[in-house]
Design an enzyme around this catalytic site. Sequence first.
Site: not given
Lengths: 471, 471
Positions: A282, A328-329, A356, A426
């Site tokens: 992603h 994606e997130e 990923d 993140h």
Amino acid sequence: MSTKPVHRVRHTLLLGALLAILPAAALSAGPDAWIDAYREPASRLVGAALADRFAWHRIAEVTDTFGPRLSGTPALDAAIEWALATMKADGLENVRAEPVMVPRWVRGRESLHVVAPFPRPLVMLGLGGSVGTPADGLEADAIVVSSFDELHQRAADVRGRIVVFDVPYTTYGETVRYRGSGASRAAALGAAAALIRSVGPMGLRTPHTGGLQYAPDAPTIPAAAVSAEDAAALHRLQSRGVRLRLKLTMEARTLPDVDSANVVGEIVGRERPHEIVALGCHYDSWDVGTGASDDAGGCIVTWEAVRLMKRLGLRPRRTVRVVLFTNEENGLRGGLGYRDRHRDQLANHVLMLESDIGLFDLQGFGFTGSDEARTVVNTVASLLNGIGLDRVLPSGGGADIGPSVEAGGIASMSLNSGGDYFLVHHTPADTVDRIDPFNVSRAVGAVAVMAYVIADLPERLGEVAGPSNGR
Amino acid sequence: MSTKPVHRVRHTLLLGALLAILPAAALSAGPDAWIDAYREPASRLVGAALADRFAWHRIAEVTDTFGPRLSGTPALDAAIEWALATMKADGLENVRAEPVMVPRWVRGRESLHVVAPFPRPLVMLGLGGSVGTPADGLEADAIVVSSFDELHQRAADVRGRIVVFDVPYTTYGETVRYRGSGASRAAALGAAAALIRSVGPMGLRTPHTGGLQYAPDAPTIPAAAVSAEDAAALHRLQSRGVRLRLKLTMEARTLPDVDSANVVGEIVGRERPHEIVALGCHYDSWDVGTGASDDAGGCIVTWEAVRLMKRLGLRPRRTVRVVLFTNEENGLRGGLGYRDRHRDQLANHVLMLESDIGLFDLQGFGFTGSDEARTVVNTVASLLNGIGLDRVLPSGGGADIGPSVEAGGIASMSLNSGGDYFLVHHTPADTVDRIDPFNVSRAVGAVAVMAYVIADLPERLGEVAGPSNGR
């Protein structure tokens, strides 16, 4: 559905001839002898991948230039335009943007302060998808709990409070439940807001953002992540009997959906172009960091695999497609959109691979598919023994390829990695600096070899037998 | 000035008697036999220090409760009040605040954005003492350099620019020069602002604040620290020929001086109360973190050393004084004020010890003083062999005790530590969580034994011979 590739037999018959032209050490006379024909292209792909640091520099270029790439931002749009132009310049075929609509969540300004016992700011990151607080913030007494169990034991003390989940990190799967559902579970008991200890090993007072999911039957309350250190400090204060008062201010809000796109490029198969080996990643990231490991790295690795085939003139029987998924997130709209757009093609997807989970401590591949397919995959992976990536672990897949894999019953694979991934995941610290260029090159080589060989097999890789296949 | 304590001779004469009452293994018959009389109190102090995690919990209590303690803030004032009350409750003697005026630097809001190639925020921390930018910020092209040499080679390109010093961390002493004088050296060439790569090993995109010093003959321009990762990223962008434009906004300003105080507590000597062994640390911190290692930990360790003597009824011949200095970080007014207030007493200071380089990988003590004093200190340190802290390294001292040591020619000592100190130094990540309680207890034991024995020696520790003593 075939169980063993016919070419094994063919290659066994050809063994005498091959022995005459290939070094003896490269050959095996057993049932896997068919793989010997792939040693030379595999060696070229690995050699090209390890010849320089091109792939690492490309991860740096994307992340340095565009920075964070949250869905719906100009930065992601610009990064997509760059990817389309650069894939075309690389010579990939059928390069295109496949539009999807994506959510547009905006963090806005945000802060968290200790009001009592003594005023000070804490480091925090609002959770993706969270609602905001009133404009002048939300001030309340806090209650710190260690688990959902403790939350419910203390249910009578929750109303009107800011609930702090101080849950030490164990595994991502175990701990992320608090990020996903902590807000709604606290809200169901009347909490005013929720704070979670960041989901990741203790860093350097590093908060980790990430998405939450509001339950339909609970009030939507603002939620943010605090660092492990601050969660522990608040817990210590509470254990000393200190009254703990916090003020949370978040402008977070969700705007209407906006346009985005998956970026697709291919090398078209020379014999069976309608059959596809799809490589995915992603391209979006959270807004707080450059997402080098999550997941610019995965995008460059899978893209590079196709670029190197093209550069080396290695066109397999089937099409190899790279998909840089969007969103994606915070929505998975890229993965869902791919499934919907290509629904009629899913049966022609031989394999979907996603990268990923970082490029730190590479572990080989994970694979989900039939036993027969696994046997073939194991044999292909043996080509990667020299770069230490010949392990095939029991389970493979990825968030973006998940909807297609599920809908199409497609064999699925992941490039596996351990190490520091969840340390920087993140966070603002997800930068290219801590990715080892050698690991990037190894990953490129491994994905290129796996994709090329699977796409080139004379008979297609055994399909997933059905829901009972152990996935 | 004595070169060898007279009591060595006495103790040698008493050796026969001592052998009758003490375990043989505890005794040495050599010239250091005098130390045997201190084995029992040393053992009690170490035992008390290692009996629990009291000291670690006290570091946690200070940092959890008051948070950052920048000079002139209500948080530092409240922490000082707490220390005074708690020292009195501990039974320390002559507990008092010794007032000094301190600078009041205010960070205010601050931000740094990449304007081009693509807009995004970077993580940053303004440098202590910096001036601010205009209210709407300062936008300029950037130039990245690796050294002062490169700055001067590119002097023609500096005017009007934001200079970024991307100097990889080597040692603190080597690299901190860029934080201290980078702004003025860039300003002298016409720079609009200066950014430095943070002074510390690469963390998790962690900027480190710290003080700067403006040269009197250059314009004062705003200056901030960026993370190592961002400095490297800006450097890579420049190396790709990308035009780099940044916007820096800082409200930083210096207000008039305000009241603060050093906190002093003692155990008064039983025979020579006017002679002093002073233990020091600094109680203030930067505003961005709780300063657990820099230097709440040092304060609790030195304070604990005195508290344990008191609790165990170990009153040495001389006075042991603990001083929690104020304003080490941005003015050193505590250290200067102590020197000025106690100028007439400096000649009576037998030793000053400072703990201000963390409690991570404890290394023993550093010592600066006469050779004769070093011999005694080495012998005292031998009592700490069992907790691994018997090394005495060539040089000791500390910022806060520096002015007094210099003015009084006082022997000086530091508690030395390596490890993660400069990883978290001047960052939000300087928290108690990463300090090992066992190390805190060891440090307390070591400082307590060293201070107690030096304060109790029948004859005072050899004074510094003069400027030629190798300091």
